[in-house]
Design a protein around this motif. Structure first.
Motif, short mmCIF file in Angstrom:
data_model
loop_
_atom_site.label_atom_id
_atom_site.label_comp_id
_atom_site.label_asym_id
_atom_site.label_seq_id
_atom_site.Cartn_x
_atom_site.Cartn_y
_atom_site.Cartn_z
N HIS A 34 0.83 -1.20 0.00
CA HIS A 34 0.00 0.00 0.00
C HIS A 34 0.86 1.25 0.00
CE1 HIS A 34 -2.74 -3.08 1.87
NE2 HIS A 34 -3.35 -2.75 0.75
N ASP A 35 1.97 1.22 0.72
CA ASP A 35 2.88 2.37 0.74
C ASP A 35 3.58 2.54 -0.61
OD1 ASP A 35 2.22 2.79 3.41
OD2 ASP A 35 3.85 1.48 4.11
N VAL A 36 3.94 1.42 -1.23
CA VAL A 36 4.58 1.47 -2.55
C VAL A 36 3.60 2.00 -3.59
CG1 VAL A 36 5.58 0.04 -4.37
CG2 VAL A 36 6.27 -0.30 -1.99
N GLU A 37 2.32 1.63 -3.45
CA GLU A 37 1.32 2.16 -4.38
C GLU A 37 1.14 3.67 -4.17
OE1 GLU A 37 -3.30 1.84 -5.85
OE2 GLU A 37 -2.60 0.33 -4.43
N SER A 38 1.22 4.13 -2.94
CA SER A 38 1.11 5.58 -2.69
C SER A 38 2.22 6.35 -3.40
CB SER A 38 1.15 5.86 -1.20
OG SER A 38 -0.01 5.40 -0.57
N LEU A 39 3.43 5.85 -3.31
CA LEU A 39 4.55 6.49 -4.02
C LEU A 39 4.30 6.47 -5.53
CD1 LEU A 39 7.33 7.80 -3.97
CD2 LEU A 39 8.32 5.49 -3.91
N PHE A 40 3.75 5.39 -6.03
CA PHE A 40 3.39 5.27 -7.44
C PHE A 40 2.45 6.40 -7.86
CE2 PHE A 40 0.26 3.72 -10.53
CZ PHE A 40 1.08 3.35 -11.58
N TRP A 41 1.42 6.68 -7.05
CA TRP A 41 0.45 7.72 -7.40
C TRP A 41 1.09 9.10 -7.39
CZ3 TRP A 41 -3.15 6.20 -10.24
CH2 TRP A 41 -3.81 4.99 -10.03
N LEU A 43 4.20 9.73 -8.32
CA LEU A 43 4.90 9.77 -9.60
C LEU A 43 3.92 9.99 -10.76
CD1 LEU A 43 7.45 9.48 -11.34
CD2 LEU A 43 7.07 6.99 -11.29
N VAL A 44 2.81 9.28 -10.77
CA VAL A 44 1.82 9.43 -11.83
C VAL A 44 1.30 10.87 -11.87
CG1 VAL A 44 -0.51 8.73 -12.58
CG2 VAL A 44 1.17 7.00 -11.92
N ASN A 45 1.03 11.44 -10.70
CA ASN A 45 0.56 12.82 -10.64
C ASN A 45 1.58 13.77 -11.28
OD1 ASN A 45 0.57 15.58 -9.21
ND2 ASN A 45 -1.48 14.80 -8.80
N LEU A 46 2.84 13.60 -10.95
CA LEU A 46 3.87 14.46 -11.52
C LEU A 46 3.95 14.31 -13.04
CD1 LEU A 46 6.69 13.99 -8.88
CD2 LEU A 46 5.30 16.04 -9.25
N CYS A 47 3.87 13.09 -13.53
CA CYS A 47 3.97 12.85 -14.97
C CYS A 47 2.77 13.42 -15.74
CB CYS A 47 4.10 11.36 -15.25
SG CYS A 47 5.66 10.65 -14.68
N TYR A 120 8.36 1.92 -17.56
CA TYR A 120 8.67 1.58 -16.17
C TYR A 120 7.46 1.82 -15.26
CZ TYR A 120 13.21 1.51 -18.29
OH TYR A 120 14.25 1.21 -19.12
N VAL A 121 6.71 2.85 -15.55
CA VAL A 121 5.47 3.08 -14.79
C VAL A 121 4.50 1.94 -15.04
CG1 VAL A 121 3.45 4.59 -14.59
CG2 VAL A 121 5.76 5.58 -14.66
N LEU A 122 4.42 1.48 -16.27
CA LEU A 122 3.53 0.34 -16.57
C LEU A 122 4.02 -0.94 -15.89
CD1 LEU A 122 2.67 1.04 -20.30
CD2 LEU A 122 1.11 1.10 -18.34
N LYS A 123 5.33 -1.17 -15.85
CA LYS A 123 5.86 -2.34 -15.13
C LYS A 123 5.52 -2.24 -13.65
CE LYS A 123 9.80 -3.44 -18.08
NZ LYS A 123 11.27 -3.47 -18.17
N TRP A 124 5.65 -1.06 -13.09
CA TRP A 124 5.34 -0.83 -11.68
C TRP A 124 3.87 -1.12 -11.43
CZ3 TRP A 124 7.64 4.02 -8.86
CH2 TRP A 124 7.29 4.01 -7.51
#
Length: 154
Positions: A34-41, A43-47, A120-124
């Motif tokens: 869940h924490d790793v997914e939060s970091l993912f979001w 990154l997605v927001n920035l992109c 890499y975002v898609l792999k994540w």
């Protein structure tokens, strides 16, 4: 946590994926995934919202008076900027339910500056979904998988 960046499970306060062999979702317990997914979001927001590094780099297409990229504005609003908590919850839940559309419905709208990050975002994303859906090695060792993806992205 900050609601727009929370994982789908945390927002829903329940497990969104039913792993094979389970008749119903396992009870919700906050896990490292869940924490790793939060970091993912984050990154997605920035992109989606930035056109490169720097504080003044917000995309013009997101300005209210810009006629272009209305779909981009909709995605950013529903995932990150809605004032309605239910909209944010439903957007994350929907992304998990239709996880295979993430590339076409979200990553496709990344600013061109972030084009090299797309695979890499898609792999994540796919690694997160594998972890959630099967509760296997990706679930319990998510940090190692994401660190490998980030190292590959260098």
């Amino acid at each position: 946590g900050t609601l727009p960046y929370m994982s789908g499970d945390v927002i829903a306060r329940k497990t969104l994926h039913i792993p094979p062999g389970f008749k119903s979702p396992p009870p919700f317990v906050h896990q490292a995934i869940h924490d790793v997914e939060s970091l993912f979001w984050v990154l997605v927001n920035l992109c989606l919202t930035r056109k490169g590094p720097g504080a003044e780099m917000r995309r013009e297409e997101l300005d209210n008076d810009s006629p272009s990229h209305t779909r981009l504005r909709e995605i950013v609003d529903e995932l990150f900027e809605s004032k309605n908590d239910e909209t944010l919850k439903e957007a994350k839940k929907s992304r998990h339910e239709q996880w295979e559309l993430f590339g076409d419905e979200v990553v496709a709208y990344f600013h061109p500056y972030f084009e090299p990050l797309k695979p890499y975002v898609l792999k994540w994303w796919n690694t997160l979904i594998l972890g959630y859906r099967f509760r296997g090695e990706e679930f319990y060792n998510i940090h190692n998988h994401i660190l490998r993806i980030l190292k590959d992205a260098r």
